[in-house]
Scaffold this motif. Structure first.
Motif, PDB file in Angstrom:
ATOM      1  N   SER A 119       0.848  -1.361  -0.024  1.00 61.84           N
ATOM      2  CA  SER A 119       0.057  -0.091  -0.023  1.00 61.84           C
ATOM      3  C   SER A 119       0.866   1.131   0.009  1.00 61.84           C
ATOM      4  O   SER A 119       0.603   2.355  -0.636  1.00 61.84           O
ATOM      5  CB  SER A 119      -0.925  -0.047   1.240  1.00 61.84           C
ATOM      6  N   VAL A 141      -5.121  -0.061  -3.453  1.00 59.27           N
ATOM      7  CA  VAL A 141      -4.815   0.412  -1.998  1.00 59.27           C
ATOM      8  C   VAL A 141      -6.269   0.226  -1.282  1.00 59.27           C
ATOM      9  O   VAL A 141      -6.260  -0.390  -0.050  1.00 59.27           O
ATOM     10  CB  VAL A 141      -4.766   1.931  -2.184  1.00 59.27           C
ATOM     11  N   ILE A 145      -6.076  -2.451   1.925  1.00 54.00           N
ATOM     12  CA  ILE A 145      -6.294  -2.113   3.216  1.00 54.00           C
ATOM     13  C   ILE A 145      -7.835  -2.474   3.880  1.00 54.00           C
ATOM     14  O   ILE A 145      -8.111  -2.667   4.883  1.00 54.00           O
ATOM     15  CB  ILE A 145      -6.371  -0.478   3.295  1.00 54.00           C
ATOM     16  N   GLN A 189      -9.579   4.017   2.821  1.00 52.39           N
ATOM     17  CA  GLN A 189     -10.454   3.587   1.916  1.00 52.39           C
ATOM     18  C   GLN A 189     -11.438   4.468   1.348  1.00 52.39           C
ATOM     19  O   GLN A 189     -11.412   4.560   0.236  1.00 52.39           O
ATOM     20  CB  GLN A 189     -11.502   2.198   2.481  1.00 52.39           C
TER      21      GLN A 189
END
Length: 316
Positions: A119, A141, A145, A189
Motif C-alpha cells: 500500500s 490500495v 487496506i 479506503q
C-alpha cells in the motif's frame, strides 16, 4: 481542486454527507453480519447491494437497465445462492483472547506486513506516476487496506458480543486497538476510493473494486480464520464457482451499462438467419394473399386494363 489532484472539495457538499450517512447505516448492518457469519461469506454477498442499487436506479432515476444488466442481476443472485449453500465454516473465535492468538499467527503477520508495504509503494511510488492513468493503483490500495478493516470489524464484533454478555471488555486494550485501526483503515479506503471515482468512470471502478476487495478479504480470512481448512472438495468448487458467477454478473451489470442492445448488434450469421426468416415470412404472406384473390376481376381492374390498352394504341 478535484479529488483526483488531491482536493477534498466534496466535503462541502451535503449530498455527499447524506450518501455517507446512508452508507454508514448499511455498514452497521454489515458489521453485525460479520459478528455472526464467516467473512468469506459476508463479503461476496455484498454484490446484492450492487444489484439492489441497479434496480432502484432503474426505478427511481429512470436509468435504463439493458439486457446485459438484467442478465448480470440474475447471475449475481445465482452466484450468491451457490455461495450460501457451500459456505465455509471458520474456526470458532468466541473471545478476544482467541482473537489475539489469531492475530499473533506468523502467517497473518506476514500478510499484514505485505499489505502495508504494498500500500505504501502504491501510494507514494505508483500513485504519482500512474494514478491518473491506471484504475488499479487506487483501487488496489482500497482493497488491500479493506482486507485489514474486515479483520478489525470481526474482532470488534466479538468484543461487542462479550460486552453485551457482561464481560469487562472495555478494560482490555485489544478492543481499543482494533477500533483505532478500523477508523484508520476506513479513512484510507474512503479517501482513495473517492479518488478513483473522481478520475475514472463508476462503471469501471465498481466491478474492479468488488473483485479485488472480495479477493483480498477472502485471502485474509483464509489466513486468519482458516476457513478453507476443513472444507471438502465440492464445497470448495461450489464457493469458487459462486464467486466467479457473481463476478461475471457484476461485470455484465456495469461494464455494458451504456451499451445499447438491438438486433442489429447480433453476429452476422444470426443476422443472416434473421433475414432468411423474415423473407420466408414475407413469401408466406404473399402466397397467402394470392390464394385469397377474387376469381373475377373487379370493375376497377377492368377500367385500369382498358386505359392501358388505349395508351398502348396511341403510342403505336
Amino acid at each position: 481542486p478535484r479529488l483526483g489532484q488531491g482536493g477534498h472539495g466534496y466535503l462541502k457538499e451535503w449530498l455527499w454527507w447524506a450518501g455517507l450517512l446512508c452508507m454508514g447505516v448499511g455498514e452497521a448492518a454489515n458489521f453485525a453480519a460479520y459478528a455472526f457469519a464467516p467473512a468469506m461469506l459476508v463479503t461476496p454477498l455484498g454484490a446484492l447491494s450492487v444489484l439492489v442499487s441497479a434496480v432502484l436506479s432503474s426505478t427511481f432515476l429512470n436509468e435504463q437497465l439493458n439486457v446485459h444488466g438484467k442478465i448480470g442481476c440474475i447471475l449475481s443472485m445465482l452466484g450468491s445462492t451457490v455461495m450460501v449453500i457451500h459456505a465455509p465454516q471458520e474456526e470458532e473465535v468466541n473471545s478476544l483472547e482467541s482473537m489475539a492468538e489469531k492475530l499473533k499467527d506468523p502467517g497473518f503477520i506476514a500478510f499484514a506486513v505485505c499489505v502495508l508495504v504494498s500500500s505504501l509503494l502504491l501510494v507514494f511510488v505508483a500513485g504519482p506516476r500512474y494514478g491518473q492513468r491506471n484504475v488499479l493503483v487506487y483501487v488496489l490500495v482500497c482493497s488491500a487496506i479493506g482486507s485489514l478493516s474486515v479483520s478489525c470489524v470481526k474482532g470488534l464484533g466479538i468484543a461487542l458480543k462479550e460486552l453485551f454478555s457482561g464481560k469487562p471488555v472495555l478494560k482490555k486494550p485489544l478492543g481499543w486497538v482494533l477500533l483505532v485501526c478500523l477508523v484508520i483503515c476506513i479513512s484510507i479506503q474512503i479517501n482513495y476510493l473517492n479518488k478513483a471515482l473522481d478520475i475514472f468512470n463508476t462503471s469501471l471502478v465498481t466491478p474492479v473494486y468488488y473483485v479485488l476487495f472480495t479477493t483480498a478479504v477472502m485471502t485474509c480470512s483464509a489466513i486468519l480464520f482458516r476457513e478453507w481448512q476443513h472444507m471438502v472438495l465440492d464445497n470448495i468448487i461450489g464457493t469458487i464457482s459462486g464467486f466467479l458467477t457473481i463476478v461475471a454478473g457484476i461485470f455484465l451489470l456495469h461494464a455494458f451499462r451504456d451499451v445499447p442492445f438491438t438486433l442489429d448488434l447480433l453476429p452476422l450469421f444470426l443476422q443472416q438467419g434473421r433475414a432468411d426468416l423474415q423473407s420466408s415470412w414475407r413469401s408466406a404472406d404473399r402466397h397467402q394473399s394470392h390464394q385469397h384473390q377474387p376469381l373475377l376481376p373487379s370493375e376497377d381492374n377492368g377500367c385500369q386494363s382498358t386505359e392501358e390498352e388505349e395508351m398502348e394504341g396511341e403510342s403505336v
